[in-house]
Design an enzyme around this catalytic site. Structure first.
Site, PDB file in Angstrom:
ATOM      1  N   ASP A   1       0.853 -15.853   0.575  1.00 29.66           N
ATOM      2  CA  ASP A   1       1.192 -16.372   1.896  1.00 29.66           C
ATOM      3  C   ASP A   1       0.474 -15.532   2.950  1.00 29.66           C
ATOM      4  O   ASP A   1      -0.038 -14.449   2.668  1.00 29.66           O
ATOM      5  CB  ASP A   1       2.717 -16.305   2.076  1.00 29.66           C
ATOM      6  CG  ASP A   1       3.158 -16.904   3.395  1.00 29.66           C
ATOM      7  OD1 ASP A   1       2.563 -17.905   3.827  1.00 29.66           O
ATOM      8  OD2 ASP A   1       4.092 -16.362   4.003  1.00 29.66           O
TER       9      ASP A   1
ATOM     10  N   ASP B   1       6.947 -13.529   1.393  1.00 29.32           N
ATOM     11  CA  ASP B   1       8.065 -12.743   1.915  1.00 29.32           C
ATOM     12  C   ASP B   1       9.122 -13.584   2.599  1.00 29.32           C
ATOM     13  O   ASP B   1      10.116 -13.040   3.078  1.00 29.32           O
ATOM     14  CB  ASP B   1       7.554 -11.683   2.902  1.00 29.32           C
ATOM     15  CG  ASP B   1       7.281 -12.262   4.284  1.00 29.32           C
ATOM     16  OD1 ASP B   1       6.778 -13.404   4.348  1.00 29.32           O
ATOM     17  OD2 ASP B   1       7.590 -11.589   5.278  1.00 29.32           O
TER      18      ASP B   1
ATOM     19  N   ASP C   1       8.775 -19.292   0.883  1.00 28.63           N
ATOM     20  CA  ASP C   1       7.960 -18.927  -0.270  1.00 28.63           C
ATOM     21  C   ASP C   1       8.741 -18.942  -1.574  1.00 28.63           C
ATOM     22  O   ASP C   1       8.134 -18.877  -2.651  1.00 28.63           O
ATOM     23  CB  ASP C   1       7.375 -17.520  -0.076  1.00 28.63           C
ATOM     24  CG  ASP C   1       6.479 -17.428   1.143  1.00 28.63           C
ATOM     25  OD1 ASP C   1       5.731 -18.385   1.385  1.00 28.63           O
ATOM     26  OD2 ASP C   1       6.545 -16.407   1.856  1.00 28.63           O
TER      27      ASP C   1
END
Length: 771
Positions: free
Chosen positions: A312, A509, A513
């Protein structure tokens, strides 16, 4: 599930305790009472291990696994059949001890979605004919009108009924900056109201909301992962047939079943059972010492096989929070400091951008004052009085009058930098625009280089952010592919596609996700800022706010698997040699059992090499040297805002003669004096310490050359400043001064970034929130 796991763990511990006690008790009885009593206890001890060993074989066959426990069962039964109780008791202890170690090493933490579920909205405030009712979120139906209060989670998907909603959508998109949703815009359940209360017209019920879908995705993806298969079983396919053939041949050749049992005893696969679990336990310990929690030996083994990295953007390769990066004055000739006025006003605002502006002003050493008559309007900005000036902070239309052409240029500049704009108005006129953006972590580029070195062949960014923002960051860290504008379902789809082609690891995080972390081969969560759903769904949790730990963990995983394989092969090789000796009749079952103990010790010592230094262990500064780096890091953080002011100071110092030019030149002189003192400390204290750790002939030579260039630019600036003070109207020194300060600005940004990436990481002290 938790009860079953606890029972399994307790059963292994009980079996090991019983067999160990039986071996010791048999020896004591044989010495004190007689051979018969001792042998009886040893036979019972062998039987205690034989019963569960038979079940382990049957259970493996039911799950289509034909493992090394078959040899252990034959050896245990054979020692009883041929009257070798001591050998059977020794095998029993080693077998149950190995099972206990394997259970501890291979135990994976179950994917508990408790944190994800705890964040789900529980109640909703529904408009009725008589007022406002607070109901369970499950009672909300499409078409109903709801009130979402400030700070609350949006209960269901819907449309903004009137006014504007300011939302923190980071739980779904991962994007740290709040977004404004005007009347009629769609709002997703699970986002957080970061502004004033607003009314929402529900378009879905709670079960159909976006947030509920994220929970289901995480649950489904978690269920797809296969369990960890013991390394021992992969070698059993060759080892077991060879053992049985050799034992059978020895029996037939010598017409003596004892010789076959001796072969089985030394072939008892304790190295297979012990070496891999001990190596993986050691690897888990190494990771834990570096602030990384790996949820089981199976996870560590899968991580060692990873070839594709999915990651990400927000909060992973960036810091995850907006920071003030640039101040563009609409009228450089104004005496008021727009940042000082804006930050003073924003002290009373709860907006996330307001806190970033206040933090940026304090980093620059500004002394803020208390505002008066403050009014804040959601979606527009805040307004009040500061030091006698009427100050407005927010949108351009809210801040004050300005040249439209200038506004267009500023917005284009912000778009090119991937920054968000906050406008500052003073006494009805637009005074400045503040640019804020989510900075890239200082250790991001270095981490990706280390990951490539550790075996990652492909890096893929998956983010919910816009392509024009994600693309440059992806290129900066070396991503092979960037997938932008993704929903959580889109991230899961890419994770599945990549996993079908090669072993993958996914790093993230945020709550958004969590499904992708569960879908990937190994999910890694950066959990330093608190327990989130991503931490719960992940296999690996990095508990310190350092991305570089990911590269270290991957290197540890690869070394752990390599050492485990080597240890197993060493144990198997020694066992094969002992089997040949036993087949030739030179080893009795009892002597073979003792020899097998020695082979086990050799395999264990080999596996424990994981605890020692390897190529995954990077050089580190420690003790007083680490404390020195901490102090210099603090100086860096204090100097960064002053470095960012250099372009503005260059313009002011090269402007028209007067008070503003004199103030700019004074500021330049003060900055250069502080910079020179800092660089002397670097050269005299930091660089020698780094050189001792890194080794080599001159590991800091290139950086010392940077100091030389900085000193030369500082000298030229000092000379030009003196010349300009002597001849205020001379155009040549003014132009040269601007160009030289701009050169210094570029060199300092590069030099500071290199120091932080290459040297400060050696002491693990740099603040990832820094520039």
């Amino acid at each position: 599930m938790a009860v079953r796991a606890a029972l399994t763990r307790n059963a292994h511990e009980l079996l090991f305790a019983l067999t160990g006690a039986g071996l010791a008790a048999g020896a004591a009885l044989r010495w004190s009472v007689g051979a018969g009593a001792g042998d009886l206890v040893w036979v019972l001890t062998t039987a205690v291990a034989l019963c569960p060993a038979v079940w382990w074989v049957v259970d493996g066959l039911l799950h289509r696994r034909f493992g090394s426990d078959v040899i252990a069962v034959l050896a245990l039964a054979g020692t009883i059949a041929v009257g070798e109780p001591f050998a059977g008791a020794v095998i029993a202890v080693m077998l149950t001890g190995g099972r206990l170690l394997e259970e501890r090493a291979g135990r994976r933490a179950r994917r508990d979605l408790g944190a994800l579920l705890s964040l789900a909205p529980r109640v909703a405030h529904r408009r009725t004919g008589t007022g406002l009712d607070t109901v369970d979120v499950s009672e909300v139906r499409p078409g109903e009108l709801l009130l979402v209060r400030a700070g609350e989670t949006v209960p269901v998907d819907g449309l903004v009924e009137r006014g504007a909603a300011v939302l923190d959508e980071s739980t779904l998109t991962g994007e740290s900056l709040p977004v404004e949703r005007p009347a009629g815009d769609a709002v997703r359940g699970g986002t957080v109201n970061a502004g004033d209360p607003f009314e929402l017209r529900a378009t879905n019920d709670a079960r159909s909301s976006t947030y509920a879908g994220i929970v289901r995705l995480a649950e489904e993806a978690a269920a797809e992962n296969a369990p960890f298969i013991r390394m021992a079983d992969r070698y059993s396919a060759l080892f077991i047939p060879a053992t049985l053939l050799l034992a059978g041949a020895a029996w037939i050749a010598a017409a003596d079943p004892v010789r076959a049992v001796a072969v089985l005893v030394v072939a008892t696969p304790c190295p297979l059972i012990l070496a891999a679990p001990i190596a993986f336990v050691s690897g888990l310990s190494r990771c834990a010492r570096r602030g990384v929690v790996v949820k089981g030996g199976g996870t560590l083994e899968r991580l060692a096989q990873a070839r594709v990295l999915l990651f990400d953007k927000t909060g992973t390769v960036t810091t995850g929070r907006p920071a003030l990066t640039e101040i563009i004055a609409a009228d450089p000739g104004r005496h008021e400091d727009p940042l000082l006025l804006a930050a003073s006003l924003d002290q009373v605002s709860p907006h996330v951008l307001a806190s970033a502006i206040v933090r940026g002003a304090r980093e620059r050493g500004l002394r803020l004052t208390a505002p008066e008559d403050v009014v804040e309007r959601a979606g527009q900005g805040v307004r009040g009085t500061v030091d006698g000036h009427r100050v407005s902070v927010g949108k351009a239309s809210w801040a004050g009058r300005a040249d439209p052409a200038w506004l267009d240029r500023v917005r284009d500049r912000a778009a090119a930098r991937g920054a968000i704009t906050v406008f500052v108005g003073v006494d009805g006129r637009l005074a400045a625009v503040l640019l804020l953006r989510d900075r890239v972590r200082p250790d991001a580029a270095r981490t990706f280089r280390l990951l490539r070195r550790a075996g990652i062949g492909r890096a893929v960014m998956v983010t919910g952010d816009r392509a024009d923002v994600a693309g440059p960051i992806g290129r900066l860290v070396g991503a092979d592919t960037v997938h932008a504008g993704l929903s959580p379902a889109g991230k899961v789809e890419i994770a599945r596609d990549e996993s079908a082609r090669a072993p993958t690891v996914m790093v993230g995080d945020g709550v958004n996700d969590a499904p992708a972390l569960a879908a990937a081969g190994v999910g890694v969560a950066l959990g330093a800022r608190g327990a989130t759903a991503s931490s719960e769904a992940a296999d690996v949790v990095v508990t310190v706010d350092r991305l570089e730990r990911l590269a270290e963990t991957l290197a540890i995983a690869r070394r752990t698997r390599s050492v485990a394989r080597q240890s197993v092969l060493v144990g198997m090789g020694l066992a094969l040699a002992a089997m040949v000796v036993a087949a030739l009749g030179f080893l009795t079952p009892a002597a073979g059992a003792l020899l097998q103990e020695g082979i086990d010790v050799a395999a264990i010592l080999s596996a424990l090499r994981v605890l020692g230094p390897g190529r995954d262990r990077a050089p580190r500064l420690r003790g007083d040297e680490a404390e020195l780096v901490r102090r210099l890091d603090e100086e860096h953080r204090a100097l960064w805002p002053r470095i960012e002011r250099l372009p503005a100071l260059a313009d002011a110092a090269a402007g028209h003669a007067g008070q503003d030019r004199d103030a700019a030149m004074d500021a330049l002189s003060g900055f250069l004096a502080d910079l020179e003192a800092h660089e002397r400390k670097d050269e005299r204290l930091l660089y020698p310490a780094v050189a001792r750790v890194l080794g080599g002939s001159d590991p800091t030579g290139a950086m010392s050359r940077g100091h030389t260039e900085i000193a030369e630019l500082a000298r030229r600036i000092g000379a030009l400043t003196a010349e300009l003070r002597a001849a205020p109207e001379a155009p040549e020194p003014a132009g040269d001064l601007r160009r030289t300060v701009q050169e210094l600005y570029a060199v300092l940004r590069l030099h500071f970034a290199q120091e932080e990436e290459n040297y400060f990481v050696l002491a693990d002290v740099h603040d990832p929130a820094g520039p």
